[in-house]
Motif scaffolding. Sequence first.
Motif, PDB file in Angstrom:
ATOM      1  N   THR A   7       0.837  -1.199   0.000  1.00 61.48           N
ATOM      2  CA  THR A   7       0.000   0.000   0.000  1.00 61.48           C
ATOM      3  C   THR A   7       0.873   1.250   0.000  1.00 61.48           C
ATOM      4  OG1 THR A   7      -0.077   0.219   2.388  1.00 61.48           O
ATOM      5  CG2 THR A   7      -1.726  -1.229   1.368  1.00 61.48           C
ATOM      6  N   GLU A   8       0.250   2.371  -0.289  1.00 64.66           N
ATOM      7  CA  GLU A   8       0.977   3.632  -0.281  1.00 64.66           C
ATOM      8  C   GLU A   8       1.488   3.948   1.132  1.00 64.66           C
ATOM      9  OE1 GLU A   8      -1.195   6.767  -2.160  1.00 64.66           O
ATOM     10  OE2 GLU A   8       0.625   7.931  -2.499  1.00 64.66           O
ATOM     11  N   GLN A   9       0.794   3.422   2.150  1.00 69.65           N
ATOM     12  CA  GLN A   9       1.229   3.648   3.527  1.00 69.65           C
ATOM     13  C   GLN A   9       2.467   2.809   3.869  1.00 69.65           C
ATOM     14  OE1 GLN A   9      -2.189   3.141   2.722  1.00 69.65           O
ATOM     15  NE2 GLN A   9      -2.281   5.375   2.711  1.00 69.65           N
ATOM     16  N   ASP A  10       2.566   1.622   3.258  1.00 75.54           N
ATOM     17  CA  ASP A  10       3.668   0.696   3.568  1.00 75.54           C
ATOM     18  C   ASP A  10       4.937   0.999   2.781  1.00 75.54           C
ATOM     19  OD1 ASP A  10       1.824  -0.731   5.045  1.00 75.54           O
ATOM     20  OD2 ASP A  10       1.396  -2.154   3.420  1.00 75.54           O
ATOM     21  N   ILE A  11       4.773   1.594   1.624  1.00 71.48           N
ATOM     22  CA  ILE A  11       5.889   1.658   0.676  1.00 71.48           C
ATOM     23  C   ILE A  11       7.017   2.523   1.244  1.00 71.48           C
ATOM     24  CG2 ILE A  11       5.172   3.662  -0.685  1.00 71.48           C
ATOM     25  CD1 ILE A  11       5.629   1.804  -3.182  1.00 71.48           C
ATOM     26  N   ARG A  12       8.250   2.075   1.025  1.00 69.94           N
ATOM     27  CA  ARG A  12       9.431   2.785   1.516  1.00 69.94           C
ATOM     28  C   ARG A  12      10.505   2.783   0.437  1.00 69.94           C
ATOM     29  NH1 ARG A  12       6.206   3.835   4.585  1.00 69.94           N
ATOM     30  NH2 ARG A  12       6.072   3.523   6.835  1.00 69.94           N
ATOM     31  N   PHE A  13      11.298   3.852   0.417  1.00 69.59           N
ATOM     32  CA  PHE A  13      12.459   3.885  -0.467  1.00 69.59           C
ATOM     33  C   PHE A  13      13.408   2.756  -0.074  1.00 69.59           C
ATOM     34  CE2 PHE A  13      16.768   5.052  -1.569  1.00 69.59           C
ATOM     35  CZ  PHE A  13      16.619   5.395  -2.906  1.00 69.59           C
ATOM     36  N   GLY A  14      13.846   1.995  -1.058  1.00 72.22           N
ATOM     37  CA  GLY A  14      14.778   0.907  -0.800  1.00 72.22           C
ATOM     38  C   GLY A  14      14.122  -0.398  -0.418  1.00 72.22           C
ATOM     39  N   MET A  15      12.785  -0.424  -0.368  1.00 75.61           N
ATOM     40  CA  MET A  15      12.068  -1.649   0.001  1.00 75.61           C
ATOM     41  C   MET A  15      12.447  -2.790  -0.954  1.00 75.61           C
ATOM     42  SD  MET A  15       7.928  -2.189   0.050  1.00 75.61           S
ATOM     43  CE  MET A  15       7.571  -1.731   1.741  1.00 75.61           C
ATOM     44  N   PRO A  16      12.920  -3.915  -0.419  1.00 75.41           N
ATOM     45  CA  PRO A  16      13.270  -5.036  -1.299  1.00 75.41           C
ATOM     46  C   PRO A  16      12.019  -5.704  -1.865  1.00 75.41           C
ATOM     47  CG  PRO A  16      13.712  -5.611   1.007  1.00 75.41           C
ATOM     48  CD  PRO A  16      13.211  -4.198   0.997  1.00 75.41           C
ATOM     49  N   VAL A  17      12.071  -6.017  -3.135  1.00 68.62           N
ATOM     50  CA  VAL A  17      10.930  -6.625  -3.822  1.00 68.62           C
ATOM     51  C   VAL A  17      11.410  -7.768  -4.714  1.00 68.62           C
ATOM     52  CG1 VAL A  17       9.388  -4.617  -3.801  1.00 68.62           C
ATOM     53  CG2 VAL A  17      11.078  -4.853  -5.635  1.00 68.62           C
ATOM     54  N   ALA A  18      10.464  -8.614  -5.090  1.00 68.71           N
ATOM     55  CA  ALA A  18      10.765  -9.725  -5.998  1.00 68.71           C
ATOM     56  C   ALA A  18       9.662  -9.801  -7.051  1.00 68.71           C
ATOM     57  CB  ALA A  18      10.860 -11.036  -5.218  1.00 68.71           C
ATOM     58  N   VAL A  19      10.055 -10.179  -8.245  1.00 66.85           N
ATOM     59  CA  VAL A  19       9.108 -10.223  -9.359  1.00 66.85           C
ATOM     60  C   VAL A  19       8.182 -11.429  -9.246  1.00 66.85           C
ATOM     61  CG1 VAL A  19      10.485 -11.619 -11.001  1.00 66.85           C
ATOM     62  CG2 VAL A  19       8.943  -9.832 -11.866  1.00 66.85           C
ATOM     63  N   GLU A  20       6.985 -11.251  -9.730  1.00 67.82           N
ATOM     64  CA  GLU A  20       6.084 -12.359 -10.017  1.00 67.82           C
ATOM     65  C   GLU A  20       5.278 -11.957 -11.240  1.00 67.82           C
ATOM     66  OE1 GLU A  20       4.055 -12.506  -6.173  1.00 67.82           O
ATOM     67  OE2 GLU A  20       2.236 -11.841  -7.163  1.00 67.82           O
ATOM     68  N   PHE A  21       4.542 -12.903 -11.784  1.00 68.31           N
ATOM     69  CA  PHE A  21       3.832 -12.629 -13.029  1.00 68.31           C
ATOM     70  C   PHE A  21       2.342 -12.838 -12.824  1.00 68.31           C
ATOM     71  CE2 PHE A  21       8.161 -13.566 -14.082  1.00 68.31           C
ATOM     72  CZ  PHE A  21       8.457 -12.705 -15.115  1.00 68.31           C
ATOM     73  N   ILE A  22       1.557 -11.892 -13.353  1.00 66.48           N
ATOM     74  CA  ILE A  22       0.112 -12.032 -13.251  1.00 66.48           C
ATOM     75  C   ILE A  22      -0.495 -12.124 -14.645  1.00 66.48           C
ATOM     76  CG2 ILE A  22      -0.060 -10.886 -10.998  1.00 66.48           C
ATOM     77  CD1 ILE A  22      -1.002  -8.368 -12.451  1.00 66.48           C
ATOM     78  N   ALA A  23      -1.614 -12.840 -14.728  1.00 71.29           N
ATOM     79  CA  ALA A  23      -2.296 -13.031 -16.012  1.00 71.29           C
ATOM     80  C   ALA A  23      -3.060 -11.770 -16.364  1.00 71.29           C
ATOM     81  CB  ALA A  23      -3.237 -14.223 -15.926  1.00 71.29           C
ATOM     82  N   CYS A  24      -2.743 -11.215 -17.527  1.00 67.44           N
ATOM     83  CA  CYS A  24      -3.391  -9.988 -17.997  1.00 67.44           C
ATOM     84  C   CYS A  24      -3.817 -10.178 -19.443  1.00 67.44           C
ATOM     85  CB  CYS A  24      -2.421  -8.811 -17.910  1.00 67.44           C
ATOM     86  SG  CYS A  24      -2.042  -8.314 -16.223  1.00 67.44           S
ATOM     87  N   GLU A  25      -4.572  -9.209 -19.928  1.00 67.69           N
ATOM     88  CA  GLU A  25      -4.892  -9.214 -21.348  1.00 67.69           C
ATOM     89  C   GLU A  25      -5.048  -7.786 -21.840  1.00 67.69           C
ATOM     90  OE1 GLU A  25      -8.548 -11.502 -21.394  1.00 67.69           O
ATOM     91  OE2 GLU A  25      -9.627  -9.671 -21.867  1.00 67.69           O
ATOM     92  N   ASP A  26      -4.691  -7.599 -23.104  1.00 68.09           N
ATOM     93  CA  ASP A  26      -4.937  -6.330 -23.781  1.00 68.09           C
ATOM     94  C   ASP A  26      -5.611  -6.661 -25.103  1.00 68.09           C
ATOM     95  OD1 ASP A  26      -2.917  -7.192 -25.493  1.00 68.09           O
ATOM     96  OD2 ASP A  26      -1.459  -5.693 -24.841  1.00 68.09           O
ATOM     97  N   SER A  27      -5.692  -5.714 -26.013  1.00 63.99           N
ATOM     98  CA  SER A  27      -6.431  -5.978 -27.246  1.00 63.99           C
ATOM     99  C   SER A  27      -5.743  -7.023 -28.125  1.00 63.99           C
ATOM    100  CB  SER A  27      -6.657  -4.684 -28.024  1.00 63.99           C
ATOM    101  OG  SER A  27      -5.424  -4.161 -28.463  1.00 63.99           O
ATOM    102  N   ALA A  28      -4.459  -7.327 -27.855  1.00 65.34           N
ATOM    103  CA  ALA A  28      -3.745  -8.356 -28.620  1.00 65.34           C
ATOM    104  C   ALA A  28      -3.895  -9.741 -27.994  1.00 65.34           C
ATOM    105  CB  ALA A  28      -2.264  -7.994 -28.732  1.00 65.34           C
ATOM    106  N   GLY A  29      -4.514  -9.838 -26.797  1.00 62.88           N
ATOM    107  CA  GLY A  29      -4.722 -11.138 -26.172  1.00 62.88           C
ATOM    108  C   GLY A  29      -4.091 -11.240 -24.800  1.00 62.88           C
TER     109      GLY A  29
END
Length: 143
Positions: free
Chosen positions: A111-133
Amino acid sequence: MSQSTSPSREKRPDRALGAGHDDFWAWCGKGELRLQHCADCGKITWPVALACEYCGHTSFDWKRMSGRGKIVSWCSFERDYYAGLLPIPWMTILVELEEGPLFISNPVDITEQDIRFGMPVAVEFIACEDSAGGFSLPVFRAA
Ligand SMILES: [Zn+2]
């Protein structure tokens, strides 16, 4: 525009597609964050380009990133720029990947309340779609 929609996919604005971009999205579809790695100088070019931003060489391989990084900036959008496509307010983050490149993405469960400069993060992938599929979108969660 005849793609059927799936309720399990988040609708998103259209991606950039074409040379280079298609490779990037294909790797995302395999759950791998890979960026262009210059075959000549060995540096990473991001965003997708047709030539290395450091030496101009046009031959790349796709180097797998660790998926880890830290948040170095963020912004909460309050205006409905995408005609209701994204619920407002929506957050955008700038992640400095472990390998160096700066990557713009969305946070997951930060959340905007939790976010901090330098906060460590890791990637994940979510299923999305746009007009190309359908496609897999790299997003980041607190690590
Ligand atoms: Zn280069």
